[in-house]
Design a protein around this motif. Structure first.
Motif, PDB file in Angstrom:
ATOM      1  N   ALA A 171     -14.691  -8.962  10.320  1.00  0.00           N
ATOM      2  CA  ALA A 171     -14.674  -7.432  10.702  1.00  0.00           C
ATOM      3  C   ALA A 171     -16.120  -6.896  11.319  1.00  0.00           C
ATOM      4  CB  ALA A 171     -14.651  -6.547   9.442  1.00  0.00           C
ATOM      5  N   THR A 196     -10.909   4.475  14.504  1.00  0.00           N
ATOM      6  CA  THR A 196     -11.313   4.285  13.229  1.00  0.00           C
ATOM      7  C   THR A 196     -10.081   4.452  12.339  1.00  0.00           C
ATOM      8  OG1 THR A 196     -12.022   6.524  12.998  1.00  0.00           O
ATOM      9  CG2 THR A 196     -13.838   4.623  13.410  1.00  0.00           C
ATOM     10  N   ARG A 198      -9.047  -4.115   2.996  1.00  0.00           N
ATOM     11  CA  ARG A 198     -10.254  -3.241   3.145  1.00  0.00           C
ATOM     12  C   ARG A 198     -11.289  -3.805   3.647  1.00  0.00           C
ATOM     13  NH1 ARG A 198     -10.259   1.625   0.863  1.00  0.00           N
ATOM     14  NH2 ARG A 198     -12.478   1.468   0.716  1.00  0.00           N
ATOM     15  N   ARG A 249      -7.870  -0.235  16.112  1.00  0.00           N
ATOM     16  CA  ARG A 249      -8.636   0.321  14.919  1.00  0.00           C
ATOM     17  C   ARG A 249      -9.392  -0.681  14.044  1.00  0.00           C
ATOM     18  NH1 ARG A 249      -5.335   4.503  11.982  1.00  0.00           N
ATOM     19  NH2 ARG A 249      -4.313   5.772  13.547  1.00  0.00           N
ATOM     20  N   HIS A 250      -8.585  -1.903  14.029  1.00  0.00           N
ATOM     21  CA  HIS A 250      -9.390  -2.794  13.151  1.00  0.00           C
ATOM     22  C   HIS A 250      -9.294  -4.289  13.786  1.00  0.00           C
ATOM     23  CE1 HIS A 250      -9.730   0.386  10.184  1.00  0.00           C
ATOM     24  NE2 HIS A 250      -8.316   0.498  10.172  1.00  0.00           N
ATOM     25  N   LEU A 258      -8.413  -7.219  11.628  1.00  0.00           N
ATOM     26  CA  LEU A 258      -7.569  -7.134  10.115  1.00  0.00           C
ATOM     27  C   LEU A 258      -6.220  -8.194  10.545  1.00  0.00           C
ATOM     28  CD1 LEU A 258      -6.448  -6.098   7.502  1.00  0.00           C
ATOM     29  CD2 LEU A 258      -5.344  -4.152   8.725  1.00  0.00           C
ATOM     30  N   CYS A 273     -10.705  -4.492   7.205  1.00  0.00           N
ATOM     31  CA  CYS A 273     -10.968  -3.291   7.944  1.00  0.00           C
ATOM     32  C   CYS A 273     -12.385  -2.684   8.123  1.00  0.00           C
ATOM     33  CB  CYS A 273     -10.138  -2.087   7.507  1.00  0.00           C
ATOM     34  SG  CYS A 273      -8.416  -2.251   7.705  1.00  0.00           S
ATOM     35  N   GLU A 285      -7.573   5.182   6.163  1.00  0.00           N
ATOM     36  CA  GLU A 285      -7.610   4.239   5.202  1.00  0.00           C
ATOM     37  C   GLU A 285      -6.132   3.776   4.920  1.00  0.00           C
ATOM     38  OE1 GLU A 285      -9.837   4.362   1.821  1.00  0.00           O
ATOM     39  OE2 GLU A 285     -11.550   4.949   2.609  1.00  0.00           O
TER      40      GLU A 285
END
Length: 713
Positions: free
Chosen positions: A481, A503, A457, A535-536, A539, A460, A506
Motif C-alpha cells: 500500500a 481516498t 485495511r 482510491r487504493h 488493494l 488500503c 473506509e
C-alpha cells in the motif's frame, strides 16, 4: 414383541416405579421436616431409618391410591361443573393423602387437613415431573400416545368425501452435504435413511448457487426466486442498509421482494405449514418462521409455536432435561478436543453451549412436534428445517464425531415422523433435502494470522491491529500500500493535479463463510476496478495475490466485469470457463454461478472467494468456522434431494439439478402429482428436465394446539 422385548419393557416400567417411589419418599421426608403440622414419627421420636421406612410406606400408599382410586373418582365426577371440579381436586387429593397416612402401621403418620392438601399437591407435582423425565427415552409409551392422538383427531371434515390425495412433508436437514448423507447411511449412522435408500426412496444431488447458504437456498426453494441475494449478509449502498438473512426484518424484506418478483405467494400457499424456516413459503400455518417474527400482537405467529409446544408441561420437562444434557455434552466434547490438541479448532466457550443446545434440542423438538401435529391434522404440504447439524458442524467440523452424533439424532427424528405418518388421516410422502453442504478447513485468520478485514485495511493503508501488523500478510499488504501510494503520487506530479488519487470512505467488509463482500459506502453505484485502483492502488493486487484467496469479482470499465486471479490475470466474465484460471478446481457450474451473481443489483464492489484445495476439499472461512459454506469450493455446493420413488424424476436422465429456483419447480410439480388432473400454477415450468434460467446449468396463521413432543435422544 418377543419374550426378551417384553422383559425389557417390564424392566423399564419397574425401574420408573422404583425411582418415582424413591423421589416421593424423599419429598415426603423434606415436607415433614419443613411443615410443623405434618409428622412421620411417634411422639417419642424415631430413628432416621424408622422415619425413612414410614415415609416410604406413606409415599407408596399415596402413589397406589392415586393410581387406583383417582381415575374412578374423576370418572364419577365428570358431570360436575369444571370450576367446582377444579376446587374439589385439591381436597380429594388431600383426602387420599390422609388415607395413606392412616394406612401407615402404628399410627406414625399424621397431618392437619389443610396441611394434607399442600403435601398432596407438592408430592403429585414432583411425582409427575419425575415420571415425565424418566419417559424421555420411552419410545413405546410415546407411540401409544400417538395412537390415542391420531384416533382422537381423525381426518378433518373439510374436503372429506372420499380418500384424500397424498400430502407431502419436506424435511430440510440444514447443512448436510450429499456425500455426508451417503457416508452416514453407509456407515450405519442414519439407519432410517439407509433403509429408505434400499427400498422406497431415491437420492440425487443438486448444486447450489454461488451463495451456498440457507438464506439464498431456502428463499429460492420456498418462493421460486433468490434473485439479488449475493450472500448471507451484504451491504445495500442505495439504501445504506446492512442485510442479514437471519434477521427478522431482512428476512421479511427478502420474502416481500420474492413474492413481488414472482407474483406467487410460495410453495406452501395451498393448505401448507412452515416450521422452523427463514421464510414462510406462503403457508397459512407457521411456527418459528423468521420472516414473520417481527410482527407484533396476535399476528406474531412465529412465537405461537413456542407457546403451543410448551403449554404442555410434559413437553417442557422433556425438552429441559435434553437441553441440560446437550449443554453438558458440548462442554465435555469441547474439553476433550482441547486436551487432544485437535486442529483445526475454533473457540466453543461463552454462550455457544447454550446456542448449540437450543439448535439441537429446543428447535428440533418444537419443529418435529409441529410437523407431527400437521400430519395428524391432515395438512397438504409441510416444510420444516432442522438446523442441528449445521450449527454443530460449524464449530466441530462437518466430518467430526460430534456432527455424526447429531446425524444419529436427526435420523431418529425422521423415523419418528415416518411413524406418525402411519397414523395420519391421509397418506404422506416424505421428502428429505438439504439447502447446502459444508466444506472443512482452517479459518483464514488461523492460517495467516489476520482477518480478511485486517488485510483489506492494510491494503488500503488504514490502521490495523498490532497482531495483524506483525503477521507476514499484514506487513506485505502495508508495504504494498505504501509503495503503491508513493507511485501514484509521483505519477500525479508528472501528469498534473487533476489525477490526484481519491481516498474515499473506509470499506465495509462482510463475511459469509468462505465468501466475502467488500463495499465502499460513500457511493451509491458499484465501483469499478479503475475507481478502486485510484482510491487504493494496492488493494486488488494484494487480495488477488494472497494465497488464501481464490479469485475476486469486480466490474471493469474496459472489459465489463472480470474475475481476478493470481499474477494480475483478469478474465472477462464472457470468457470465464469452468476448470480454467482463476476457477481451476472449483468444479462444474462455477463460471455460470459467478456470471449470474454479477448481474444482481446489490452485488458488492469486490466479491472475494477463498482458496479451495481439491485434494483435501478444504477452504478458508472468513469467519470463525472450521466447517463453512457460503461460497464456491468443495462439499458446500453439493446438497441432496431424497425423495420417494413414486414421484417423477427431478430432472431428465443425464441432466443436473442446479440452483434453488429449479429445485422449487421440481417440488411444486411433485405437490401436484397424485392429485388428479394437473393444474398449472405460477412458477411451475413443466417437464422434469427443464432447467430454465436456474443459473448454473450449461450456462397469517394461528397458534397451534399443543402437540406431542418428539422423542429426545
Amino acid at each position: 414383541m418377543g419374550g426378551a422385548g417384553r422383559w425389557r419393557t417390564a424392566g423399564r416400567a419397574l425401574l420408573r416405579v422404583t425411582v418415582v417411589w424413591a423421589v416421593s419418599t424423599l419429598t415426603m421426608l423434606a415436607l415433614a421436616g419443613a411443615l410443623p403440622d405434618f409428622q412421620l414419627q411417634s411422639p417419642g421420636g424415631d430413628s432416621i431409618t424408622r422415619t425413612a421406612v414410614t415415609a416410604a410406606w406413606g409415599a407408596g400408599a399415596f402413589g397406589l391410591l392415586t393410581a387406583l382410586v383417582w381415575p374412578v373418582v374423576v370418572r364419577a365426577l365428570l358431570l360436575v361443573p369444571a370450576l367446582v371440579l377444579g376446587l374439589l381436586v385439591f381436597f380429594l387429593n388431600g383426602s387420599l393423602l390422609l388415607i395413606a397416612l392412616w394406612l401407615i402401621p402404628d399410627g406414625r403418620g399424621a397431618a392437619e387437613p389443610e396441611t394434607a392438601v399442600v403435601v398432596a399437591a407438592v408430592m403429585s407435582a414432583v411425582a409427575s415431573a419425575t415420571s415425565t423425565a424418566l419417559a424421555v427415552r420411552d419410545d413405546d409409551a410415546y407411540r401409544r400416545r400417538l395412537y390415542r392422538l391420531a384416533h382422537r383427531r381423525g381426518p378433518r371434515a373439510a374436503g372429506d368425501g372420499g380418500e384424500q390425495p397424498p400430502g407431502t412433508v419436506f424435511v430440510q436437514l440444514d447443512g448436510v452435504g450429499c456425500e455426508v448423507l451417503r457416508r452416514a447411511a453407509a456407515d450405519g449412522v442414519m439407519p432410517t435413511v439407509a433403509e429408505w435408500l434400499d427400498t422406497t426412496h431415491r437420492l440425487t444431488p443438486w448444486h447450489t448457487d454461488w451463495s451456498s447458504q440457507t438464506g439464498a437456498s431456502q428463499l429460492g426453494i420456498l418462493h421460486g426466486t433468490n434473485h439479488d441475494v449475493p450472500a448471507f449478509r451484504w451491504y445495500e449502498k442505495d439504501r445504506g442498509r446492512l442485510m442479514v438473512s437471519n434477521r427478522p426484518a431482512s428476512a421479511g424484506e427478502l420474502q416481500r421482494r420474492a413474492v413481488e418478483r414472482t407474483g406467487d405467494a410460495g410453495l406452501l400457499a395451498s393448505d401448507g405449514a412452515s416450521r422452523g424456516n427463514l421464510f414462510s413459503g406462503g403457508a397459512g400455518q407457521v411456527a418459528l418462521v423468521l420472516s414473520v417474527a417481527a410482527r407484533r400482537g396476535r399476528a406474531n405467529r412465529s412465537r405461537a409455536g413456542y407457546f403451543a409446544y410448551f403449554s404442555d408441561p410434559a413437553n417442557a420437562v422433556r425438552t429441559a432435561v435434553s437441553f441440560i444434557a446437550e449443554v453438558l455434552r458440548e462442554i465435555g466434547q469441547s474439553t476433550r478436543s482441547r486436551l487432544r490438541g485437535d486442529r483445526p479448532r475454533v473457540g466453543r466457550g461463552g454462550l455457544y453451549p447454550f446456542i448449540r443446545a437450543f439448535a439441537t434440542v429446543v428447535e428440533r423438538d418444537v419443529v418435529v412436534a409441529a410437523v407431527m401435529g400437521d400430519m395428524l391434522a391432515g395438512r397438504s404440504a409441510v416444510y420444516a428445517d432442522l438446523v442441528a447439524y449445521d450449527e454443530v458442524a460449524h464449530h466441530s467440523g462437518p466430518h467430526s464425531k460430534d456432527a455424526s452424533m447429531v446425524l444419529e439424532r436427526l435420523d431418529r427424528s425422521l423415523a419418528l415422523i415416518a411413524k406418525v405418518a402411519e397414523h395420519a388421516p391421509r397418506r404422506y410422502r416424505i421428502v428429505v433435502l438439504s439447502d447446502h453442504g459444508q466444506s472443512p478447513g482452517e479459518t483464514f485468520e488461523a492460517a495467516y494470522g489476520l482477518t480478511l478485514k485486517d488485510l483489506v485495511r492494510a491494503g488500503c493503508g488504514l490502521p490495523v491491529s498490532r497482531r495483524a501488523e506483525r503477521s507476514k500478510s499484514g506487513a506485505e499488504a502495508r508495504d504494498a500500500a505504501r509503495d503503491a501510494l508513493r507511485s501514484a503520487l509521483h505519477r500525479t506530479l508528472d501528469q498534473g493535479a487533476e489525477e490526484q488519487p481519491a481516498t474515499g470512505s473506509e470499506p465495509v467488509v462482510l463475511a459469509s463463510g468462505n465468501l466475502a463482500l467488500i463495499s465502499f459506502p460513500d457511493t451509491e453505484e458499484r465501483l469499478s476496478r479503475e475507481q478502486i485502483d485510484r482510491r487504493h492502488p494496492a488493494l486488488l493486487r494484494t487480495l488477488a495475490n494472497h494465497p488464501g484467496i481464490g479469485f475476486l469479482l469486480v466490474r471493469s470499465e474496459e472489459h465489463g466485469s472480470v474475475a481476478l486471479g493470481r499474477d494480475g490475470t483478469a478474465t472477462p466474465l464472457a470468457e470465464l470457463a469452468d476448470g480454467a484460471p482463476p476457477l481451476t478446481g472449483f468444479g462444474r457450474g462455477a463460471a455460470a454461478a459467478v456470471r449470474r451473481t454479477d448481474a444482481f443489483p446489490h452485488v458488492a464492489d469486490i466479491m472475494v472467494n477463498s482458496m479451495y484445495d481439491p485434494g483435501t476439499g478444504t477452504v478458508h472461512a472468513f469467519e470463525p468456522q472450521i466447517g463453512s459454506h457460503g461460497g464456491l469450493g468443495g462439499e458446500q455446493s453439493h446438497a441432496f434431494l431424497l425423495y420417494p420413488a413414486e414421484l417423477s424424476a427431478p430432472v431428465a436422465e443425464g441432466a443436473e439439478l442446479v440452483g434453488a429456483e429449479q429445485l422449487h419447480r421440481v417440488l411444486r410439480r411433485w405437490l401436484g402429482e397424485g392429485h388428479g388432473p394437473r393444474i398449472s400454477t405460477a412458477g411451475d415450468t413443466g417437464d422434469a428436465g427443464d432447467t430454465g434460467d436456474a443459473g448454473v446449468t450449461g450456462d397469517t396463521g394461528t397458534a397451534e394446539p399443543s402437540t406431542p413432543a418428539p422423542t429426545s435422544p
